[in-house]
Design a protein around this motif. Structure first.
Motif, PDB file in Angstrom:
ATOM      1  N   ALA A  90       0.856  -1.193   0.000  1.00  0.00           N
ATOM      2  CA  ALA A  90       0.000   0.000   0.000  1.00  0.00           C
ATOM      3  C   ALA A  90       0.891   1.241   0.000  1.00  0.00           C
ATOM      4  CB  ALA A  90      -0.911  -0.004   1.220  1.00  0.00           C
ATOM      5  N   ASP A  91       0.488   2.250  -0.752  1.00  0.00           N
ATOM      6  CA  ASP A  91       1.229   3.503  -0.785  1.00  0.00           C
ATOM      7  C   ASP A  91       0.906   4.307   0.473  1.00  0.00           C
ATOM      8  OD1 ASP A  91       2.809   5.417  -2.699  1.00  0.00           O
ATOM      9  OD2 ASP A  91       1.223   6.623  -1.794  1.00  0.00           O
ATOM     10  N   PRO A  92       1.914   4.752   1.212  1.00  0.00           N
ATOM     11  CA  PRO A  92       1.637   5.482   2.452  1.00  0.00           C
ATOM     12  C   PRO A  92       0.873   6.784   2.227  1.00  0.00           C
ATOM     13  CG  PRO A  92       4.021   5.208   2.131  1.00  0.00           C
ATOM     14  CD  PRO A  92       3.330   4.565   0.979  1.00  0.00           C
ATOM     15  N   GLY A  93       1.037   7.384   1.056  1.00  0.00           N
ATOM     16  CA  GLY A  93       0.361   8.647   0.766  1.00  0.00           C
ATOM     17  C   GLY A  93      -1.040   8.487   0.195  1.00  0.00           C
ATOM     18  N   ASP A  94      -1.367   7.301  -0.301  1.00  0.00           N
ATOM     19  CA  ASP A  94      -2.674   7.061  -0.915  1.00  0.00           C
ATOM     20  C   ASP A  94      -3.007   5.583  -0.738  1.00  0.00           C
ATOM     21  OD1 ASP A  94      -4.910   6.714  -2.516  1.00  0.00           O
ATOM     22  OD2 ASP A  94      -4.028   7.624  -4.305  1.00  0.00           O
ATOM     23  N   ARG A  95      -3.892   5.296   0.189  1.00  0.00           N
ATOM     24  CA  ARG A  95      -4.210   3.900   0.511  1.00  0.00           C
ATOM     25  C   ARG A  95      -4.764   3.125  -0.680  1.00  0.00           C
ATOM     26  NH1 ARG A  95      -7.764   4.894   5.721  1.00  0.00           N
ATOM     27  NH2 ARG A  95      -9.105   5.277   3.967  1.00  0.00           N
ATOM     28  N   ARG A  96      -5.346   3.825  -1.658  1.00  0.00           N
ATOM     29  CA  ARG A  96      -5.902   3.144  -2.831  1.00  0.00           C
ATOM     30  C   ARG A  96      -4.813   2.712  -3.809  1.00  0.00           C
ATOM     31  NH1 ARG A  96      -9.185   7.940  -4.883  1.00  0.00           N
ATOM     32  NH2 ARG A  96      -7.293   8.831  -4.076  1.00  0.00           N
ATOM     33  N   ALA A  97      -3.666   3.380  -3.751  1.00  0.00           N
ATOM     34  CA  ALA A  97      -2.578   3.098  -4.693  1.00  0.00           C
ATOM     35  C   ALA A  97      -1.683   1.990  -4.149  1.00  0.00           C
ATOM     36  CB  ALA A  97      -1.763   4.367  -4.922  1.00  0.00           C
ATOM     37  N   LYS A  98      -1.094   1.270  -5.079  1.00  0.00           N
ATOM     38  CA  LYS A  98      -0.139   0.218  -4.729  1.00  0.00           C
ATOM     39  C   LYS A  98       1.254   0.632  -5.189  1.00  0.00           C
ATOM     40  CE  LYS A  98      -2.716  -3.140  -3.095  1.00  0.00           C
ATOM     41  NZ  LYS A  98      -2.570  -3.604  -1.739  1.00  0.00           N
ATOM     42  N   ARG A  99       2.238   0.370  -4.349  1.00  0.00           N
ATOM     43  CA  ARG A  99       3.639   0.579  -4.704  1.00  0.00           C
ATOM     44  C   ARG A  99       4.225  -0.775  -5.096  1.00  0.00           C
ATOM     45  NH1 ARG A  99       5.111   5.444  -4.254  1.00  0.00           N
ATOM     46  NH2 ARG A  99       7.321   5.095  -4.615  1.00  0.00           N
ATOM     47  N   VAL A 100       4.989  -0.778  -6.162  1.00  0.00           N
ATOM     48  CA  VAL A 100       5.680  -1.977  -6.614  1.00  0.00           C
ATOM     49  C   VAL A 100       7.129  -1.821  -6.165  1.00  0.00           C
ATOM     50  CG1 VAL A 100       6.323  -3.393  -8.593  1.00  0.00           C
ATOM     51  CG2 VAL A 100       4.143  -2.137  -8.608  1.00  0.00           C
ATOM     52  N   VAL A 101       7.583  -2.772  -5.354  1.00  0.00           N
ATOM     53  CA  VAL A 101       8.911  -2.688  -4.747  1.00  0.00           C
ATOM     54  C   VAL A 101       9.721  -3.907  -5.165  1.00  0.00           C
ATOM     55  CG1 VAL A 101      10.170  -2.533  -2.554  1.00  0.00           C
ATOM     56  CG2 VAL A 101       7.874  -1.515  -2.757  1.00  0.00           C
ATOM     57  N   MET A 102      10.921  -3.668  -5.714  1.00  0.00           N
ATOM     58  CA  MET A 102      11.791  -4.779  -6.080  1.00  0.00           C
ATOM     59  C   MET A 102      12.408  -5.369  -4.812  1.00  0.00           C
ATOM     60  SD  MET A 102      15.052  -5.013  -8.724  1.00  0.00           S
ATOM     61  CE  MET A 102      14.509  -3.587  -9.569  1.00  0.00           C
ATOM     62  N   THR A 103      12.410  -6.687  -4.739  1.00  0.00           N
ATOM     63  CA  THR A 103      13.000  -7.385  -3.596  1.00  0.00           C
ATOM     64  C   THR A 103      14.498  -7.620  -3.856  1.00  0.00           C
ATOM     65  OG1 THR A 103      12.582  -9.560  -4.548  1.00  0.00           O
ATOM     66  CG2 THR A 103      10.824  -8.609  -3.161  1.00  0.00           C
ATOM     67  N   ARG A 104      15.168  -8.107  -2.861  1.00  0.00           N
ATOM     68  CA  ARG A 104      16.588  -8.458  -3.020  1.00  0.00           C
ATOM     69  C   ARG A 104      16.737  -9.533  -4.105  1.00  0.00           C
ATOM     70  NH1 ARG A 104      20.962  -7.070  -4.092  1.00  0.00           N
ATOM     71  NH2 ARG A 104      22.669  -8.479  -3.679  1.00  0.00           N
ATOM     72  N   LYS A 105      15.814 -10.490  -4.123  1.00  0.00           N
ATOM     73  CA  LYS A 105      15.842 -11.525  -5.155  1.00  0.00           C
ATOM     74  C   LYS A 105      15.669 -10.903  -6.549  1.00  0.00           C
ATOM     75  CE  LYS A 105      13.766 -15.959  -6.421  1.00  0.00           C
ATOM     76  NZ  LYS A 105      12.749 -16.953  -6.118  1.00  0.00           N
ATOM     77  N   GLY A 106      14.827  -9.887  -6.644  1.00  0.00           N
ATOM     78  CA  GLY A 106      14.642  -9.171  -7.905  1.00  0.00           C
ATOM     79  C   GLY A 106      15.911  -8.456  -8.339  1.00  0.00           C
ATOM     80  N   GLU A 107      16.599  -7.851  -7.376  1.00  0.00           N
ATOM     81  CA  GLU A 107      17.861  -7.174  -7.688  1.00  0.00           C
ATOM     82  C   GLU A 107      18.907  -8.169  -8.175  1.00  0.00           C
ATOM     83  OE1 GLU A 107      18.667  -5.140  -4.025  1.00  0.00           O
ATOM     84  OE2 GLU A 107      17.164  -3.595  -4.432  1.00  0.00           O
ATOM     85  N   GLU A 108      18.919  -9.354  -7.577  1.00  0.00           N
ATOM     86  CA  GLU A 108      19.884 -10.381  -7.988  1.00  0.00           C
ATOM     87  C   GLU A 108      19.611 -10.881  -9.404  1.00  0.00           C
ATOM     88  OE1 GLU A 108      19.491 -13.244  -4.836  1.00  0.00           O
ATOM     89  OE2 GLU A 108      20.599 -11.994  -3.409  1.00  0.00           O
ATOM     90  N   ILE A 109      18.332 -11.133  -9.735  1.00  0.00           N
ATOM     91  CA  ILE A 109      18.017 -11.618 -11.083  1.00  0.00           C
ATOM     92  C   ILE A 109      18.251 -10.508 -12.100  1.00  0.00           C
ATOM     93  CG2 ILE A 109      15.512 -11.138 -11.125  1.00  0.00           C
ATOM     94  CD1 ILE A 109      17.100 -14.304 -12.532  1.00  0.00           C
ATOM     95  N   LEU A 110      17.979  -9.262 -11.729  1.00  0.00           N
ATOM     96  CA  LEU A 110      18.233  -8.147 -12.631  1.00  0.00           C
ATOM     97  C   LEU A 110      19.716  -8.047 -12.949  1.00  0.00           C
ATOM     98  CD1 LEU A 110      17.188  -5.695 -14.204  1.00  0.00           C
ATOM     99  CD2 LEU A 110      17.495  -4.341 -12.121  1.00  0.00           C
ATOM    100  N   GLU A 111      20.559  -8.244 -11.941  1.00  0.00           N
ATOM    101  CA  GLU A 111      22.008  -8.212 -12.162  1.00  0.00           C
ATOM    102  C   GLU A 111      22.430  -9.318 -13.139  1.00  0.00           C
ATOM    103  OE1 GLU A 111      25.908  -8.895  -9.439  1.00  0.00           O
ATOM    104  OE2 GLU A 111      24.366  -7.575  -8.604  1.00  0.00           O
ATOM    105  N   GLN A 112      21.874 -10.512 -12.981  1.00  0.00           N
ATOM    106  CA  GLN A 112      22.184 -11.620 -13.902  1.00  0.00           C
ATOM    107  C   GLN A 112      21.721 -11.285 -15.321  1.00  0.00           C
ATOM    108  OE1 GLN A 112      20.772 -15.456 -12.528  1.00  0.00           O
ATOM    109  NE2 GLN A 112      21.211 -14.899 -10.416  1.00  0.00           N
ATOM    110  N   MET A 113      20.523 -10.693 -15.422  1.00  0.00           N
ATOM    111  CA  MET A 113      19.986 -10.343 -16.735  1.00  0.00           C
ATOM    112  C   MET A 113      20.833  -9.258 -17.396  1.00  0.00           C
ATOM    113  SD  MET A 113      15.866 -10.453 -16.186  1.00  0.00           S
ATOM    114  CE  MET A 113      15.898  -9.251 -14.872  1.00  0.00           C
ATOM    115  N   GLN A 114      21.298  -8.289 -16.603  1.00  0.00           N
ATOM    116  CA  GLN A 114      22.127  -7.218 -17.156  1.00  0.00           C
ATOM    117  C   GLN A 114      23.457  -7.767 -17.667  1.00  0.00           C
ATOM    118  OE1 GLN A 114      21.898  -4.614 -13.740  1.00  0.00           O
ATOM    119  NE2 GLN A 114      20.360  -3.325 -14.725  1.00  0.00           N
TER     120      GLN A 114
END
Length: 159
Positions: A90-114
């Protein structure tokens, strides 16, 4: 060159080549990423999240940046979340909005993809000089700028 006097087939050759190179590049990237268990579309989502220092964005903002609809993005995010690469909060500034947050696992796969992407780029450009790459980039940037202007003019004139 005056394209009005050029045979029709040659007038469109550059457009066909741009399209073919883009399509073939996507095909090669998809095949190269397959062993990582991730698609080019998912890579695109993670790459755009990584552009922000916090590696997160509001979901609607991400859809705009990617220029895709909310439904298409929702499916991509579902798969990325199920794989543990992102979380939706949930977005702290707007409860209706969703924040998409990359996880550590996402950062690791992104590094492999790069790394994989850098290897593919080196191989793709193997027989092309740095000066030729710069010239092609300059031409493509100018074409992109002109197409953006044309699109804006068309929208203004049709609306």
């Amino acid at each position: 060159m005056d394209y009005s006097e050029t045979p029709v087939a040659n007038q469109f050759r550059l457009g066909f080549l741009i399209h073919d190179v883009s399509r073939l590049r996507r095909t090669v990237i998809d095949k190269a990423l397959k062993p990582l268990g991730i698609t080019r579309s998912q890579w695109w989502v993670l790459s755009n999240l990584a552009r922000n220092s916090s590696h997160e964005m509001v979901q609607t903002e991400l859809a705009n940046v990617l220029d895709i609809g909310k439904v298409a993005l929702g499916g991509l995010l579902d798969r990325l979340e199920a794989s543990g690469y992102i979380e939706r909060k949930a977005d702290p500034g707007d409860r209706r909005a969703k924040r998409v947050v990359m996880t550590r696992k996402g950062e690791e796969i992104l590094e492999q993809m790069q790394e994989q992407g850098a290897d593919l780029n080196r191989e793709t450009l193997r027989d092309i000089t740095e000066a030729e790459v710069r010239l092609a980039e300059d031409i493509m940037h100018r074409m992109k700028k002109r197409l953006i202007e044309m699109d804006a003019d068309l929208r203004k004139n049709s609306g």
